[in-house]
Write an enzyme that holds these catalytic residues in place. Structure first.
Site, PDB file in Angstrom:
ATOM      1  N   ASP A 134      43.534  41.784  26.585  1.00  0.00           N
ATOM      2  CA  ASP A 134      43.412  40.775  27.654  1.00  0.00           C
ATOM      3  C   ASP A 134      41.968  40.802  28.148  1.00  0.00           C
ATOM      4  O   ASP A 134      41.701  41.200  29.279  1.00  0.00           O
ATOM      5  CB  ASP A 134      44.400  41.117  28.782  1.00  0.00           C
ATOM      6  CG  ASP A 134      44.406  40.073  29.890  1.00  0.00           C
ATOM      7  OD1 ASP A 134      43.747  39.021  29.738  1.00  0.00           O
ATOM      8  OD2 ASP A 134      45.067  40.311  30.919  1.00  0.00           O
TER       9      ASP A 134
ATOM     10  N   CYS B  34      41.710  34.256  28.641  1.00  0.00           N
ATOM     11  CA  CYS B  34      41.368  33.297  29.700  1.00  0.00           C
ATOM     12  C   CYS B  34      40.303  32.326  29.205  1.00  0.00           C
ATOM     13  O   CYS B  34      39.775  31.546  29.978  1.00  0.00           O
ATOM     14  CB  CYS B  34      40.924  34.014  30.962  1.00  0.00           C
ATOM     15  SG  CYS B  34      39.578  35.166  30.683  1.00  0.00           S
TER      16      CYS B  34
HETATM   17  N1  SAH Z   1      45.156  42.990  31.887  1.00  0.00           N
HETATM   18  C1  SAH Z   1      44.761  43.014  33.254  1.00  0.00           C
HETATM   19  C2  SAH Z   1      43.295  42.642  33.524  1.00  0.00           C
HETATM   20  C3  SAH Z   1      42.677  41.591  32.677  1.00  0.00           C
HETATM   21  S1  SAH Z   1      41.102  41.043  33.237  1.00  0.00           S
HETATM   22  C4  SAH Z   1      45.694  42.178  34.080  1.00  0.00           C
HETATM   23  O1  SAH Z   1      46.442  41.382  33.553  1.00  0.00           O
HETATM   24  O2  SAH Z   1      45.714  42.322  35.294  1.00  0.00           O
HETATM   25  C5  SAH Z   1      40.012  41.815  32.106  1.00  0.00           C
HETATM   26  C6  SAH Z   1      39.721  43.252  32.437  1.00  0.00           C
HETATM   27  O3  SAH Z   1      38.839  43.757  31.426  1.00  0.00           O
HETATM   28  C7  SAH Z   1      39.014  43.511  33.744  1.00  0.00           C
HETATM   29  O4  SAH Z   1      39.762  44.443  34.468  1.00  0.00           O
HETATM   30  C8  SAH Z   1      37.647  44.081  33.348  1.00  0.00           C
HETATM   31  O5  SAH Z   1      37.167  45.055  34.240  1.00  0.00           O
HETATM   32  C9  SAH Z   1      37.954  44.700  32.010  1.00  0.00           C
HETATM   33  N2  SAH Z   1      36.830  44.878  31.053  1.00  0.00           N
HETATM   34  C10 SAH Z   1      35.724  44.117  30.916  1.00  0.00           C
HETATM   35  N3  SAH Z   1      35.004  44.533  29.852  1.00  0.00           N
HETATM   36  C11 SAH Z   1      35.676  45.583  29.307  1.00  0.00           C
HETATM   37  C12 SAH Z   1      35.446  46.423  28.168  1.00  0.00           C
HETATM   38  N4  SAH Z   1      34.383  46.251  27.397  1.00  0.00           N
HETATM   39  N5  SAH Z   1      36.346  47.382  27.892  1.00  0.00           N
HETATM   40  C13 SAH Z   1      37.441  47.550  28.679  1.00  0.00           C
HETATM   41  N6  SAH Z   1      37.711  46.784  29.766  1.00  0.00           N
HETATM   42  C14 SAH Z   1      36.845  45.815  30.070  1.00  0.00           C
END
Ligand code: SAH
Length: 461
Positions: free
Chosen positions: A385, A412
């Site tokens: 996600d 998204c």
């Molecule tokens: N699955 C969760 C959040 C999705 S939003 C939900 O449904 O609530 C995407 C998330 O990815 C965010 O929390 C952001 O901090 C994280 N993120 C961004 N880049 C990332 C990376 N390289 N590795 C791991 N997480 C990351």
């Protein structure tokens, strides 16, 4: 440069399509013009504002014949405020636009044809759905406080009393805050000079629990007339948490790091399905809880878990999907880059007494390859996600090496989704199911859930 039209020309066009940022698209003698706040089918006189080689931008000056898909926006500032781009469009048409956006990306960028999309999952009530609102506070020209929203692309504050996509309780909160600010001469913050106290009013609401939080972001450590503030806000039904957030930086990042409790807890609780989540002013939490439940149900259905699977949930945030899937899996591992989010994820697992979920801090594209190399980890299902930029290629390469039976991609941004799916499906995977979900009515955003499965080789005897 010679173009069919020049700046300030008035031309009459018909809007034929909507672009990815919500602007209507029409042609004048073959030359494409983008026009904000128009709907497919509108016949309008537009004024050319800017021209480029292959397309230009124009503003509507007269609606000659409105489209049958046009509706009167409920919100009087819908066209000025940067929050909604599509309120003037019939909701069914908005959904069609979003579904097409996903299909077009999968076809044009992903190279997929004959995609069997499941019907887009729309909202039953496309108003009053946001559980989080952030109202900037600034100074009006007459010296009074402007409380509202930023105009599109600028930081000019459009005063508002009633946001039609925020929680209904915001109306009472804003009403009280306006009186409080005026009565006690609370100085609104001024961005240019970095003077003044009150920067933002943040509200969060639990849609299942009815709990309400108000957090005032201040350029200081305190606020005058705290007692009157607390007394007034306490009277609002559901109030559970009143606090300050200290942000003394000259920045347009809304929140600082420090929370000062004024009354009640510093968090509220809400549920998605049966799982409880503790939400603080700083926590990330999905803003449309009703649609989030539907989104996760689809992800769960696509993952098709029976209780003996190992699942990796990458980009897990505060563990929302992980905990949802843990109810049906043997073990779920979540990976997220923000350490505080992982703290929240662990606490959320505890609150719900979920023991089969484990979380790691780090970039998904670093954690997964390292764990695969060092520990030879296995996954039956991988859920991703990612933020708008999609997955790093090194992560996709590790997924291909790990060969999970299923990958559920929650996205998204349909453009990066299509790019990543193309990469995976050129190798060993096939596209099985696609469903768009509307989490943000009246905006151009669309979420998508996709199931891809490992190709099976059928041996011919
Ligand atoms: N699955 C969760 C959040 C999705 S939003 C939900 O449904 O609530 C995407 C998330 O990815 C965010 O929390 C952001 O901090 C994280 N993120 C961004 N880049 C990332 C990376 N390289 N590795 C791991 N997480 C990351």
């Amino acid at each position: 440069m010679k173009t069919v039209v020049n700046k300030n020309d008035l031309v009459e066009i018909t809007i034929e399509d909507i672009g990815s940022d919500g602007a209507g698209i029409g042609k004048y003698q073959g030359y494409t013009l983008f026009v904000k706040d128009t709907a497919v089918g509108d016949r309008a006189v537009v004024k050319v504002m800017k021209t480029g080689k292959s397309y230009g931008f124009a503003r509507m000056v007269e609606l000659v014949k409105p489209s049958k898909y046009r509706v009167e926006p409920r919100c009087p500032i819908a066209t000025k405020c940067g929050g909604c781009q599509l309120q003037h469009m019939d909701y069914a048409k908005q959904l069609e636009y979003k579904e097409n956006k996903v299909r077009n990306c999968l076809t044009r960028i992903g190279g997929f044809c004959d995609i069997q999309m499941e019907p887009i999952c729309g909202m039953e009530e496309p108003y009053y759905y946001r559980n989080k609102s952030q109202f900037p506070v600034g100074k009006r020209k007459d010296g009074g406080a402007a409380i509202g929203f930023y105009a599109g692309r600028t930081h000019a504050i459009i005063d508002t009393e009633h946001c039609y996509i925020g929680a209904k309780v915001n109306v009472d909160i804003l009403k009280f805050m306006r009186t409080f600010i005026e009565q006690y001469h609370i100085e609104p913050y001024e961005e240019e000079t970095h003077q003044g106290l009150l920067r933002h009013i943040l509200t969060r609401v639990g849609y299942q629990t009815g709990e309400v939080m108000v957090c005032l972001v201040v350029n200081g450590r305190d606020i005058p007339h705290k007692e009157e503030l607390v007394k007034g806000l306490q009277a609002i039904p559901g109030m559970k948490s009143i606090c300050l957030n200290v942000n003394r930086s000259k920045t347009n990042v809304i929140l600082g790091e420090t929370i000062v409790p004024l009354w009640g807890e510093t968090y509220i609780t809400d549920y998605i399905g049966d799982i409880a989540y503790r939400i603080s002013p700083l926590s990330f939490f999905q803003v449309n809880p009703v649609q989030t439940k539907k989104l996760y149900d689809i992800a769960l259905q696509y993952a098709d878990l029976h209780g003996d699977e190992v699942v990796w949930d990458l980009y897990c945030g505060i563990g929302t999907i992980s905990l949802f899937l843990a109810q049906k899996a043997k073990m779920v591992y979540g990976v997220e880059i923000i350490p505080q989010a992982i703290e929240d994820a662990k606490r959320n697992a505890q609150i719900n007494n979920i023991k089969n979920a484990k979380f790691f801090v780090g970039a998904a594209e670093e954690v997964l390859p390292a764990k695969y190399k060092e520990e030879n980890i296995h996954a039956d299902v991988i859920v991703v996600d990612p933020p708008r930029k999609g997955c790093a290629q090194s992560l996709l390469d590790t997924i291909l090496k790990m060969t999970p039976k299923k990958v559920v991609y929650v996205s998204c941004d349909p453009a990066t989704l299509a790019r990543d799916l193309k990469y995976l499906c050129e190798k060993d995977y096939k596209l099985v199911k696609v469903r768009a979900v509307d989490q943000f009515s009246h905006s151009v955003h669309v979420e998508t859930v996709v199931l891809i499965e490992k190709n099976t080789i059928v041996e011919i005897q």
